[in-house]
Write an enzyme that holds these catalytic residues in place. Sequence first.
Site, PDB file in Angstrom:
ATOM      1  CB  VAL A 166      -0.967   0.164   1.234  1.00 18.49           C
ATOM      2  CG1 VAL A 166      -1.653   1.130   1.407  1.00 18.49           C
ATOM      3  CG2 VAL A 166      -1.818  -1.328   1.518  1.00 18.49           C
ATOM      4  CB  CYS A 167       2.101   3.806  -1.645  1.00 21.53           C
ATOM      5  SG  CYS A 167       1.622   3.738  -3.318  1.00 21.53           S
ATOM      6  NE  ARG A 168       0.314  11.031  -2.770  1.00 19.17           N
ATOM      7  CZ  ARG A 168      -0.409  11.591  -3.900  1.00 19.17           C
ATOM      8  NH1 ARG A 168      -1.782  11.892  -3.465  1.00 19.17           N
ATOM      9  NH2 ARG A 168       0.060  11.870  -5.016  1.00 19.17           N
ATOM     10  N   GLY A 212      -0.585   4.179  -5.315  1.00 20.54           N
ATOM     11  CA  GLY A 212      -0.471   2.940  -6.056  1.00 20.54           C
ATOM     12  C   GLY A 212       0.968   2.697  -6.615  1.00 20.54           C
ATOM     13  CG  MET A 218      -3.214   4.764   2.115  1.00 17.55           C
ATOM     14  SD  MET A 218      -4.122   3.552   2.861  1.00 17.55           S
ATOM     15  CE  MET A 218      -4.904   4.643   4.499  1.00 17.55           C
TER      16      MET A 218
END
Length: 98
Positions: free
Chosen positions: A62-64, A66, A90
Amino acid sequence: MKEITPKKIEQLLNSKDNLNIIDVRETEEVKAGKMPNAINIPLGLLEFRMHELDKAKEYIMVCRSGGRSFKGSQLLESHGFHVINMAGGMLEWEGPTE
């Protein structure tokens, strides 16, 4: 590489599935909130902390948005890990945070 939607992860969390989530955002970003039980390993440190991970487990990255999680997924996959990238990151997460 496999991908999963934020909605599907939320459903899995609600069904009490044991998920292994790695958030590759920077520590400052994670302070604003992360998915329940996610561990934070910033993308720049992932290569150096791979020894902390178990190749027998499947990890959701997961990141901000993708992009970084996609790069992290590629890195881990190239070292024999089983990973799934969360599409949209996110920014599209509507579930609980901690």
